[in-house]
Design a protein around this motif. Structure first.
Motif, short mmCIF file in Angstrom:
data_model
loop_
_atom_site.label_atom_id
_atom_site.label_comp_id
_atom_site.label_asym_id
_atom_site.label_seq_id
_atom_site.Cartn_x
_atom_site.Cartn_y
_atom_site.Cartn_z
N UNK A 192 20.20 24.41 -48.86
CA UNK A 192 21.53 23.98 -48.29
C UNK A 192 22.46 23.26 -49.59
N UNK A 193 21.73 23.10 -50.68
CA UNK A 193 22.95 22.45 -51.70
C UNK A 193 23.07 23.22 -53.11
N UNK A 194 22.56 24.54 -52.59
CA UNK A 194 22.85 25.72 -53.60
C UNK A 194 24.08 26.27 -53.67
N UNK A 195 24.41 26.68 -54.93
CA UNK A 195 25.46 27.80 -54.78
C UNK A 195 24.89 29.15 -55.77
N UNK A 196 25.80 29.83 -56.25
CA UNK A 196 24.97 31.15 -56.80
C UNK A 196 24.48 30.81 -58.10
N UNK A 197 24.50 29.90 -58.79
CA UNK A 197 23.50 29.51 -59.89
C UNK A 197 22.67 28.35 -59.85
N UNK A 198 22.09 28.20 -58.51
CA UNK A 198 21.28 27.03 -58.23
C UNK A 198 21.90 25.83 -57.71
N UNK A 199 21.41 24.54 -57.69
CA UNK A 199 21.86 23.30 -57.06
C UNK A 199 23.36 23.23 -57.67
N UNK A 200 24.09 22.64 -56.69
CA UNK A 200 25.41 22.36 -57.15
C UNK A 200 25.86 20.77 -56.62
N UNK A 201 26.33 20.24 -57.93
CA UNK A 201 26.60 18.65 -57.85
C UNK A 201 27.39 18.30 -56.55
N UNK A 202 28.52 19.06 -56.21
CA UNK A 202 29.54 18.77 -55.05
C UNK A 202 28.62 18.81 -53.84
N UNK A 203 27.70 19.60 -53.72
CA UNK A 203 27.05 19.80 -52.30
C UNK A 203 25.95 18.52 -52.24
N UNK A 204 25.30 18.31 -53.42
CA UNK A 204 24.35 17.21 -53.24
C UNK A 204 25.05 15.92 -53.04
N UNK A 205 26.26 15.81 -53.68
CA UNK A 205 26.94 14.54 -53.37
C UNK A 205 27.44 14.38 -51.79
N UNK A 206 27.86 15.47 -51.42
CA UNK A 206 28.22 15.43 -49.97
C UNK A 206 27.12 15.20 -49.16
N UNK A 207 26.00 15.88 -49.33
CA UNK A 207 24.89 15.68 -48.58
C UNK A 207 24.28 14.24 -48.49
N UNK A 208 24.17 13.55 -49.67
CA UNK A 208 23.82 12.13 -49.79
C UNK A 208 24.94 11.37 -49.17
N UNK A 209 26.15 11.65 -49.29
CA UNK A 209 27.09 10.89 -48.55
C UNK A 209 27.04 10.80 -46.93
N UNK A 210 26.57 12.18 -46.54
CA UNK A 210 26.57 12.25 -45.27
C UNK A 210 25.18 11.66 -44.64
N UNK A 211 24.17 11.57 -45.37
CA UNK A 211 23.07 10.96 -44.86
C UNK A 211 23.04 9.60 -44.79
N UNK A 212 23.77 8.81 -45.63
CA UNK A 212 23.88 7.49 -45.92
C UNK A 212 25.25 6.88 -44.93
N UNK A 213 26.31 7.75 -44.68
CA UNK A 213 27.32 6.92 -43.79
C UNK A 213 26.82 6.90 -42.39
N UNK A 214 27.02 5.62 -41.50
CA UNK A 214 26.75 5.40 -40.57
C UNK A 214 27.15 6.49 -39.20
N UNK A 215 28.34 6.85 -39.46
CA UNK A 215 29.15 7.80 -38.71
C UNK A 215 28.94 8.96 -38.89
N UNK A 216 28.17 9.45 -39.97
CA UNK A 216 27.62 10.57 -40.26
C UNK A 216 28.98 11.60 -40.96
#
Length: 232
Positions: A192-216
């Motif tokens: 879920x945080x991968x692009x064509x060349x493996x892990x992508x920074x933008x997706x990992x940052x977005x994932x972490x942000x959505x985990x940690x925000x109270x309103x999701x």
């Protein structure tokens, strides 16, 4: 009826690292765990030596998880000698491995149907249970609504007092819903945080942000940071 549980912000595990540069993304978000797939049949599979080398770039405090399928004593010895912090076991968990293991064990269940959870074994040496999709690494989630009751029962029986790790098809778009439904101790993401060349920074940052925000949802500052990264 669901039992009341104190809501906490889940810890984050990014699994399936294959490149040295991916460690910087985990360092940036303050991930709790980095997963390395030690299984040659996986497209994310790495050797113990490769995982050990990649793991050297992780910040102190990020625990390294050896993700295995039916490991034997020989593999366990390599994993412990390489300094992994946690052994995650899919497939068979052999008694001699559990008895000899000197690091915490996470027992994984690939959930095809709710009753699969009833096969999970209890052992004081098991510190956490991973509930994953029917096919690990597929990017597909299990039936959340259909399995919710079975997961809840598992948490108050075999998983009582231990970590509940939610995996399987998680991504930045659905993680807030997953956290609301299951209230896991740890969320575990790979494809879920991968692009064509493996892990992508933008997706990992977005994932972490959505985990940690109270309103999701992503805060404006995090969302803007992701957009700016994608323009570079």
């Amino acid at each position: 009826m669901e039992r009341n549980r104190r809501k906490v912000v889940p810890r984050i595990k990014i699994c399936g690292l294959t490149r040295m540069e991916e460690t910087s993304y985990l360092n940036e978000i303050g991930a709790s765990y980095a997963g390395f797939v030690l299984w040659e049949k996986s497209r994310r599979g790495v050797s113990v030596a490769q995982a050990e080398e990649i793991g050297k770039c992780l910040k102190n405090g990020i625990k390294r998880v050896a993700v295995t399928v039916s490991p034997d004593l020989a593999l366990l010895e390599q994993i412990e000698e390489a300094g992994f912090d946690i052994l995650q076991v899919h497939g068979e968990l052999f008694g001699e491995v559990l008895a000899r293991c000197r690091i915490p064990v996470w027992r994984a269940c690939n959930l095809k149907q709710p009753q699969d959870l009833k096969r999970l074994e209890y052992h004081p040496g098991i510190s956490g249970y991973v509930v994953d999709a029917g096919e690990a690494g597929s990017g597909q989630k299990f039936d959340w609504q259909g399995s919710k009751k079975a997961v809840e029962e598992m948490r108050y029986t075999v998983c009582a007092g231990k970590d509940f790790i939610l995996a399987g098809g998680l991504n930045p778009e659905n993680i807030a819903q997953a956290v609301r439904i299951f209230q896991p101790d740890v969320v575990d993401v790979s494809s879920g945080v991968e692009g064509a060349n493996g892990k992508e920074r933008s997706l990992i940052v977005a994932f972490a942000g959505n985990v940690r925000q109270k309103n999701g949802t992503l805060t404006e500052s995090i969302a803007g940071k992701v957009r700016d990264d994608e323009k570079e």
